[in-house]
Structures are given as structure tokens and as C-alpha cells.
Scaffold this active site. Sequence first.
Site, short mmCIF file in Angstrom:
data_model
loop_
_atom_site.label_atom_id
_atom_site.label_comp_id
_atom_site.label_asym_id
_atom_site.label_seq_id
_atom_site.Cartn_x
_atom_site.Cartn_y
_atom_site.Cartn_z
N CYS A 1 -40.92 5.90 13.99
CA CYS A 1 -40.71 4.47 13.82
C CYS A 1 -39.38 3.99 14.38
CB CYS A 1 -40.88 4.07 12.35
SG CYS A 1 -39.57 4.63 11.23
N HIS B 1 -38.76 2.73 6.76
CA HIS B 1 -39.67 2.38 7.85
C HIS B 1 -39.20 1.10 8.53
CE1 HIS B 1 -43.31 2.51 10.20
NE2 HIS B 1 -43.62 1.27 9.85
N HIS C 1 -45.54 -1.02 15.41
CA HIS C 1 -44.82 0.05 14.71
C HIS C 1 -45.51 1.40 14.93
CE1 HIS C 1 -47.33 0.50 10.80
NE2 HIS C 1 -48.08 -0.03 11.72
#
Length: 325
Positions: free
Chosen positions: A240, A288, A300
Site C-alpha cells: 500500500c 493502510h 490502493h
Amino acid sequence: MPRSRWSRFTPTLAALVGAAVVLTGGATAARAEPSVAEIEAQIDRDWNKLEPVIEQVNAVREQLGVRRRQADALGKQIAPLQARVDAALGQVGGLAADAYKGDNLSTVNALLGSRSPSELVSGLEMLDRFAHHQQEQVRDIAELRDELAAKKKPLDAMVADLSRTEAQLAAKKKQIDAEIAKLQKLRLKVYGNGGGGPLRPAPCPAGYPGGAAGVAVKFACAQIGKIYVWGAAGPDHFDCSGLTMAAWAKAGVSLPHNARQQHNVTRRVSRAELRAGDLVFYYGDLHHVGMYVGDGWVVHASQSGKPITMKRVDDGDINSYGRPG
């Protein structure tokens, strides 16, 4: 500027526009529907023609503003000088008119009636000095006024030239904007038909962001479909924070390879301020991060073994938003 740089549709674009006729129920379905990849590639080519024009327009406007402010400042300096010159000239002219009309005979008679020749000479010298002083005063002020006016003249010419250039650039931008708008309509039609696939359910990016954010967001969108690998930052795999780091590195902005650290080095923005290229941080521990691509979507890298994809920005526990650069 050569016409080739600002040419009308390229053959590929013409083909896509022709396909749009088919999509909207034109004639026959003989021509295949253009793929999302074809449309995005054409948009990229047209955007790369448009963005330099936008930057030219911005630069011209900045220069125009500076020159206008300089001209205005000089104009403000010239105005009081002009008033002083006018007043001084009025005084000298008034003396001359009085003498011509004989209104100042009392002064002359007083001089002629002086008790001695020396008093008469002194009086005449005094008048001469006064007139000479007035002439010097007027000359000095007029010279300074003319000096400032000489400086203002080329600035006025520059402002006029910049205004013409700005109008020309705006016309070019308008032309290319219109061409890209046609492509955007076709783009939305293809996505609406499910042409983007499950990983790209909406146009990515949603619009055409410029500058560093535009570079970063287009890079992130181009990675859709690549597989998440822990610790990876490209070119074939990303995690990520590796994806957002690589995207902004493409735009010349350095970010750490860690979601929490990216949070710490980016500027906080509100949901209302969110724009393409901004980072969206999720969960209380900031484990994240995704990149906002406009119209309520983020790109993402979600988890190991899964492909990079798009999702709705609210699909997850949002912590905050950050703007790099």
C-alpha cells in the site's frame, strides 16, 4: 506556433469519435467498441498537449500581473508629480498673465518708486531670482515626471503584448479542452457499460489533474491489476505505501515507505478539500493508505496476493487525509 502541435483530432481520436457514434446508436455496429486502455492512452496523449498550454497560460498570467502592478505603481508616482508641475506652471503663467494685462503695475510702480537705485536693482534681482527658481522647480519636476513616464511606456506595451498572448493561449486551451471533453464523454460511456472491468469500475483518474498531483495519480491508476507484494515498491508489485511512495516519486516528491510515516510528512486536509493525488489514511493505527483519484474513488494495494484496484473512499475506517508536496 506550428499548427501540428495544436492539430485537430489525431487519426486514433477520429476513430474513437467514430466509435462514439456506434455507441450512441449511430449507424451500424461494424466498428468495435474502443477499449478502456485505448481511450485512456488517447486521453494521455491529448492531455500531454494540453498541460503545457495550461502552464504557459499560468506563466503569462503571473507575468501579466507583475507588469500591471509595476505600471500601476509608476502611475501613482507620476500623478502627484504631474499635479506639482501643473501647479508650478500655473504660478509662472499667472505672473506672466498679470504682467501682460498690467495687473501687476502696483508692484512695478513700487519698484520704480524706490528711494534709491540700489533698492530698485535689489527688487528687480529678487523678481528675477523668484522667476528663475520657479523655472528650475518646474524643470526638475518635469524631468522626473518624464523619466517615470519613459519607464512606464515600455511597461504599458508589455502589458498589451502579454494580454494578446494570453488571449491566444486561452484560445488554444479552449480548443484542446473541447477535444478532450469529447473523449471524456466516450470514456464515461464505456465505463458505464462495464468496460473498465471489476478492478477499474470508474474512470481513473476521474478528471484531468495537472501538476505533480496529476503525474502521481496517473501513475497510480496505471498500476491497477498488479499484484500486492509485501515490502514492494514496483515496478511489477507494490504494497500500500509502496504504491503511494512510487506514484509521488514519479512526480518528484519523496515519501517514506510506511503509511504512518507518510501521514506524518503530509499536510492534513479536510474531506471537503480532498482532490486527486491526496492520500487517504485508514484505521486508528494508520496501517493502510490509498490514493484519492477523484469522484469518491481511491486506488490502493489492499492485501497480499490481490491486485491493485479501485474502491470507494468510504469503504474502510478513515483516519485522515494528507497532501504530499
